[in-house]
Design an enzyme around this catalytic site. Structure first.
Site, short mmCIF file in Angstrom:
data_model
loop_
_atom_site.label_atom_id
_atom_site.label_comp_id
_atom_site.label_asym_id
_atom_site.label_seq_id
_atom_site.Cartn_x
_atom_site.Cartn_y
_atom_site.Cartn_z
N LYS A 38 -8.29 -19.20 30.22
CA LYS A 38 -7.09 -20.03 30.21
C LYS A 38 -7.01 -20.84 28.91
O LYS A 38 -5.98 -20.85 28.24
CB LYS A 38 -7.11 -20.97 31.43
CG LYS A 38 -5.80 -21.70 31.61
CD LYS A 38 -5.87 -22.69 32.76
CE LYS A 38 -6.18 -21.97 34.04
NZ LYS A 38 -5.41 -22.31 35.18
N ARG A 109 -7.75 -28.74 34.86
CA ARG A 109 -7.95 -27.44 35.51
C ARG A 109 -9.21 -26.75 35.02
O ARG A 109 -9.58 -26.86 33.87
CB ARG A 109 -6.80 -26.49 35.18
CG ARG A 109 -5.45 -26.91 35.68
CD ARG A 109 -4.41 -25.95 35.11
NE ARG A 109 -3.13 -26.58 35.00
CZ ARG A 109 -2.12 -26.37 35.85
NH1 ARG A 109 -2.26 -25.54 36.83
NH2 ARG A 109 -0.98 -27.00 35.70
N GLY A 118 -8.29 -19.15 42.31
CA GLY A 118 -8.38 -20.06 43.46
C GLY A 118 -9.79 -20.48 43.84
O GLY A 118 -9.98 -21.19 44.82
N MET A 120 -12.05 -22.27 41.97
CA MET A 120 -12.48 -23.60 41.50
C MET A 120 -11.33 -24.60 41.60
O MET A 120 -10.26 -24.27 42.07
CB MET A 120 -13.00 -23.47 40.07
CG MET A 120 -14.30 -22.69 40.00
SD MET A 120 -14.93 -22.58 38.34
CE MET A 120 -13.81 -21.44 37.57
N ARG A 359 -2.17 -14.49 30.56
CA ARG A 359 -3.40 -13.69 30.53
C ARG A 359 -3.00 -12.22 30.73
O ARG A 359 -1.89 -11.94 31.21
CB ARG A 359 -4.38 -14.14 31.62
CG ARG A 359 -3.81 -13.99 33.00
CD ARG A 359 -4.70 -14.58 34.06
NE ARG A 359 -3.93 -14.65 35.28
CZ ARG A 359 -4.26 -15.35 36.34
NH1 ARG A 359 -5.33 -16.10 36.33
NH2 ARG A 359 -3.51 -15.33 37.42
N HIS A 481 -25.52 15.62 53.73
CA HIS A 481 -24.75 16.85 53.85
C HIS A 481 -23.26 16.55 54.01
O HIS A 481 -22.41 17.12 53.32
CB HIS A 481 -25.32 17.63 55.05
CG HIS A 481 -24.57 18.86 55.37
ND1 HIS A 481 -23.62 18.91 56.35
CD2 HIS A 481 -24.60 20.07 54.81
CE1 HIS A 481 -23.12 20.12 56.40
NE2 HIS A 481 -23.71 20.85 55.48
N SER A 807 -30.26 22.40 34.31
CA SER A 807 -29.23 21.58 34.96
C SER A 807 -29.94 20.48 35.74
O SER A 807 -30.82 20.77 36.56
CB SER A 807 -28.39 22.46 35.89
OG SER A 807 -27.44 21.66 36.55
N ASN A 811 -29.77 14.35 42.33
CA ASN A 811 -29.91 13.93 43.73
C ASN A 811 -31.40 13.95 44.10
O ASN A 811 -31.96 12.96 44.59
CB ASN A 811 -29.17 14.87 44.68
CG ASN A 811 -27.68 14.91 44.40
OD1 ASN A 811 -27.13 13.95 43.90
ND2 ASN A 811 -27.04 16.01 44.74
N CYS A 874 -25.78 18.21 37.52
CA CYS A 874 -24.98 18.66 38.66
C CYS A 874 -25.23 17.82 39.91
O CYS A 874 -24.68 18.10 40.97
CB CYS A 874 -25.21 20.14 38.94
SG CYS A 874 -26.90 20.49 39.43
N TYR A 894 -22.64 19.29 29.31
CA TYR A 894 -21.58 19.14 30.30
C TYR A 894 -22.03 18.29 31.49
O TYR A 894 -23.23 18.06 31.68
CB TYR A 894 -21.10 20.52 30.81
CG TYR A 894 -22.12 21.27 31.64
CD1 TYR A 894 -22.25 21.04 33.01
CD2 TYR A 894 -22.95 22.21 31.05
CE1 TYR A 894 -23.19 21.71 33.76
CE2 TYR A 894 -23.90 22.89 31.79
CZ TYR A 894 -24.01 22.64 33.15
OH TYR A 894 -24.94 23.28 33.90
C1 PEP Z 1 -29.63 17.80 43.19
O1 PEP Z 1 -30.71 17.71 43.75
O2 PEP Z 1 -29.18 16.95 42.43
C2 PEP Z 1 -28.78 18.97 43.45
C3 PEP Z 1 -27.64 19.13 42.80
O3 PEP Z 1 -29.18 19.82 44.43
P1 PEP Z 1 -28.91 19.56 45.98
O4 PEP Z 1 -28.03 18.38 46.11
O5 PEP Z 1 -28.30 20.80 46.51
O6 PEP Z 1 -30.28 19.33 46.48
#
Ligand code: PEP
Ligand code: MG
Length: 916
Positions: A38, A109, A118, A120, A359, A481, A807, A811, A874, A894
């Protein structure tokens, strides 16, 4: 005239006060850290000549000092600096603070670096007392106005500075109680019914209340009032609301707030005064129109409080064309100056316009895109800046079905919000509850929308998920899943909603702490963007971009929002370095992803290709086979199915690269669980229930996530990868026969040592050679590996020698790196986030320090052996903007994400390229 020099401290001394007044200021818009948003913008508006009431900002450094020194102030602040700055204001206005004849009144202010709306405190009309109120009455010629200001000031001061505001909503504000009692005595409903005498009486009653409740008299001395108000503003940095807001918005405690002190201007001085708020463009849809509201004869709080309904800004054009024209001018001056859509507050005092705040305006995702694209066309910003103006996640608002916001608010107001789970698949869905796939299919056939409600999902549920608008589960984390599959299908999904208790037998859904029982067929709504679960129906709508790209029910030329989106995506594609692939294992998913701009498939999970229809039975027969003969018989059934599936995928992808991962089925996700499932399977594969049950017992694993999955399965049973490779190469041969060259990328999962990759590669090459020889068609293919086990990441140089590409399966790398089950993390991650152990789930956004470090090591090792080694990600984090930025910096080729996140990934990759 105002002289900024006068508030300068001597050389070497720290400066705490920054003045501003028409035409000049000590600070500017770049000084938000010190002056707060402000204060910095008030200074900037003053510099560019906008009519800002004169004032000064006490910097955030004073707030820090205040907390570091037992809530005291730096030396000289009150004795020297503030009086000097006040002198500036007095000089500009020809009024004096505390002068009974011509009093200067102040607003005090808060204002942090980023707006904390709102949270303070604010004190208005400061400087009024028994003497100055009479001066104001005489000067304004309006005693009622003067006494109304005084009445409001005593109340605000009592509430905010003397701490009489009730801490919870059940208690009554003592001043409100007095006000209501007075109205009751007079038999009036509105404040406007008070006479001067009534207001005087109210002021004295307020003062009595203050004395009774605090043991102190109301301070008549304006300087004492100012000291109290400044302290209250700094104290409010640490009130409960502000602390909670900071936690939620990741605002550090050490920032502190600035304090802005400004000459009061009055919108409530009569019918030629007023106040309003406006956006320089429409903040909801981005249209280039002046969008605002105002109220005549009112103060800012009246507009916000909603006691009177404000008028549209166009009305001002008719009521007061001069002021409107001035405001409209300011609108374009501000847009040109800030090159952005601004949010402003203004006051008209006796036909004179003042700017109180400006602002950068908050906006919806839709407005963000429209404003950015329009501003490029208007020459205000360039394409790169347009890209940087849009948070990738904002695109979700244009890509996913949404609830009608008003209807959702009504539903929540009616107490229909049942619980909140993990927001695994964004968008809004409403439909009838079905507790299993078969019911879902039936309800869908009757033309009804379905919400599939499961404790957790298994492959049986896929056909139910396919026909559902949304999926809700009691258990599971962001990479469970249900979450993975739902995202890939583009379904709305809430998982891990532990407050639910689902009884399949009774067909009932209960919620912890709620008496409501929802049954099969009842309406339920879920918000996969927020994780909210709401009883009953809440209307949704499909966005235009989906109608063009996915439903294909709208032509691009009839879709202006799509045109904006498309323009932005074109700009993004021009600057990004990362390619964007998708995780898809069905042709329709691949087609959706291509419509969103995917350039290839980064992960086809072949085990998911058996979901749906009867394919799962042959797959289970193969898993449950007692010996190699039994397995081969099942594999013979699977071969044509797989070949057809790969062909379908190749066809959908055209010449784009497709990475196909060999089977990686965590057994617990694929075996039948219930007695009826086992009975049904036994019948289909011609075995006794006992035999099937015994084999399931044999295969039981204590920790299936670390059991016989990934490459281990193929090493123990080479006939499985052999069948898959045969299907892949035969499908590629068919494509080549039809004139399309595809280069399949065959990927080996869960490798931890190079030996595993070498053994599996031998099976792959031998099978491929056989097929190529038999078909007489030459097919090029690559063999690469997932890097998803920490050991693989740390020994990537050795593994790279045997791999054409890597790759990153983040996960599993997260699961194993953090020792945190991806399926069970829903139980504890929310608490972890609440306690700030993690900022966000490491399954959603890569843990840069740990998992990211492993990835860095792997990239360096891999490329030290093969400088051109193709690298991608991935895991689910591949669609997360922060992870994408990390992947860009690390030098991956990628990222691969679920189809509906492809546009988000394109934008995030462009932003990463522009930022780094
Ligand atoms: C992973 O483990 O990141 C992966 C892509 O394989 P999944 O999720 O099928 O185990
Ligand atoms: Mg994995």
């Amino acid at each position: 005239m105002f002289e900024p020099e006068s508030t300068k401290t001597s050389p070497g001394e720290k400066r705490y006060i920054y003045s501003f007044a028409g035409g000049c200021a000590d600070g500017d818009a770049s000084m938000k850290n010190l002056l707060g948003g402000k204060g910095a913008n008030l200074a900037e508006m003053a510099i560019i000549g906008l009519p800002v009431p004169p004032g000064f900002t006490i910097s955030t450094a004073v707030c820090t000092w205040f907390y570091d020194h037992q809530k005291t102030f730096p030396e000289n602040l009150f004795e020297r600096d503030i009086p000097k700055a006040l002198g500036n204001i007095e000089g500009v206005l020809g009024k004096r603070f505390g002068d009974p004849e011509n009093p200067l009144l102040l607003s005090v202010r808060s204002g942090a670096r980023t707006s904390m709306p709102g949270m303070m405190d604010t004190i208005l009309n400061l400087g009024l007392n028994t003497d100055t109120v009479e001066g104001l009455a005489r000067k304004s010629g309006n005693p009622r106005f003067a006494w109304d200001c005084y009445r409001r000031f005593v109340q605000m001061y009592g509430d905010v500075v003397l701490d009489l505001k009730p801490s919870d909503k059940k208690q009554i504000d003592p001043f409100e109680a007095i006000l209501e009692a007075k109205k009751h005595e007079l038999g009036i409903k509105l404040d406007t019914g008070f006479s001067v005498e009534d207001l005087k009486d109210l002021v004295s009653r307020y003062k009595v209340a203050i004395l009774e409740k605090t043991g102190r008299t109301f301070p008549e001395d304006p300087c004492e009032q100012l000291l109290g108000a400044i302290g209250a503003v700094f104290n409010s940095w640490n009130n409960e609301r502000a602390i909670v807001y900071r936690r939620l918005n990741h605002i550090p405690d050490y920032w502190g707030t600035a304090c802005n002190i400004q000459a009061m201007v009055f919108g409530n001085m009569g019918s030629d005064s007023g106040t309003g708020v406006a956006f320089t463009r429409d903040a909801a849809n981005g249209d280039n129109i002046f969008y605002g509201e105002f109220l005549m004869n009112a103060q800012g709080e009246d507009v916000v409080a909603g006691i009177r309904t404000p008028l549209k800004i166009e009305q001002l054009k008719q009521d007061n064309p001069k002021i409107y024209a001035q405001l409209d001018d300011i609108r374009s001056i501000l847009e040109k100056h800030y090159r952005d859509m601004m949010d402003i507050e203004f006051t008209i005092e006796s036909n004179r316009l003042f700017m109180l705040q400006c602002r950068v305006g908050k906006r919806t995702g839709m407005a963000a895109i429209k404003i950015a694209v329009d501003m490029v066309k208007e020459g205000l910003i360039d394409e790169n800046e347009a890209i940087m103006r849009i948070e990738p996640e904002q695109l979700n608002q244009l890509l996913r079905p949404v609830f009608d916001l008003k209807e959702k608010q009504v539903a929540i107001g009616e107490g229909r919000l049942l619980a909140t789970g993990l927001n695994a698949g964004p968008g809004a869905a409403t439909g009838r509850i079905c507790f299993n796939a078969a019911d879902a299919a039936d309800v869908f056939k009757q033309g009804e929308a379905v919400i599939l409600v499961r404790i957790e999902t298994s492959p049986e549920d896929i056909r139910g998920m396919a026909v559902s608008e949304g999926v809700l589960t009691e258990r599971g984390g962001m990479t469970s899943h249900a979450a993975l599959v739902a995202r890939q299908m583009g379904k709305v999904c809430v998982v891990g909603c532990g407050a639910l208790s689902i009884d399949y037998q009774k067909g009932e859904l209960r919620v912890e702490g709620n008496d409501l029982v929802l049954r099969d067929g009842d309406y339920l709504s879920i918000d996969g963007t927020t994780g909210e679960v709401i009883a009953g129906k809440v209307p949704t709508r499909n966005p235009e971009i989906i109608e063009v790209l996915i439903d294909k029910t709208l032509k691009p030329e009839d879709a202006p929002i799509w045109a904006l989106y498309n323009q932005l995506m074109e700009w993004a594609d021009r600057c990004r370095k990362l390619s964007i692939r998708t995780n898809a294992d069905q042709p329709d998913q691949a087609e959706n992803a291509i419509s969103f701009g995917a350039e290839g498939i980064g992960l086809c999970r072949t085990e998911h290709m058996f979901f749906g229809g009867d394919k799962i039975d042959a797959m289970r027969e193969m898993i449950l086979a007692d010996d190699i003969e039994g397995r081969k018989a099942a594999l013979d059934k699977l071969l044509p199915v797989q070949r057809e599936d790969f062909y379908g995928l190749f066809k959908a992808m055209g010449s784009r690269p497709v990475t196909i991962r060999l089977l990686d089925p965590p057994l617990h996700e694929f075996l039948p669980h219930t007695v009826s499932e086992i009975e049904a399977l036994a019948g289909k594969i011609g075995k006794s229930v006992e035999a099937v049950t015994a084999r399931i017992d044999d295969l039981h694993e204590c920790n299936p996530m670390l059991g016989l999955r990934g490459c281990r399965l193929g090493i123990l049973h080479p006939e499985i990868p052999a069948m898959q490779v045969r299907a892949i190469i035969e499908a590629a041969c068919r494509m080549k026969h039809e004139g399309h060259e595809v280069v399949p990328e065959i990927m080996v999962p869960l490798v931890s040592t190079v030996k595993e990759l070498e053994v599996t590669s031998e099976i792959i090459h031998k099978t491929a050679r056989d097929v190529i020889a038999a078909q007489g068609i030459d097919i090029r293919y690559l063999v690469g590996t997932m890097i998803e086990v920490p050991r693989a990441a740390l020994t990537s140089a050795a593994i790279a020698r045997a791999a054409d590409f890597f790759s990153y399966g983040t996960n599993d790398l997260t699961q194993m790196g953090l020792g945190m089950s991806r399926d069970d993390s829903g139980q504890f991650l929310p608490a972890y986030q609440q306690q700030e152990i993690f900022d966000c789930s490491p399954f959603e956004s890569i843990d840069i320090d740990g998992v990211g470090r492993m990835l860095d090591i792997s990239v360096q090792e891999g490329r030290s052996v093969k400088p051109d080694l193709k690298l991608g990600i991935c895991g689910e984090q591949g669609g997360d903007p922060a992870t994408i930025e990390f992947c860009h910096k690390t030098g991956l080729n990628y990222v691969s994400c679920s189809p509906f996140r492809v546009p988000i990934a394109r934008l995030a990759a462009a932003r990463a390229a522009l930022q780094c």
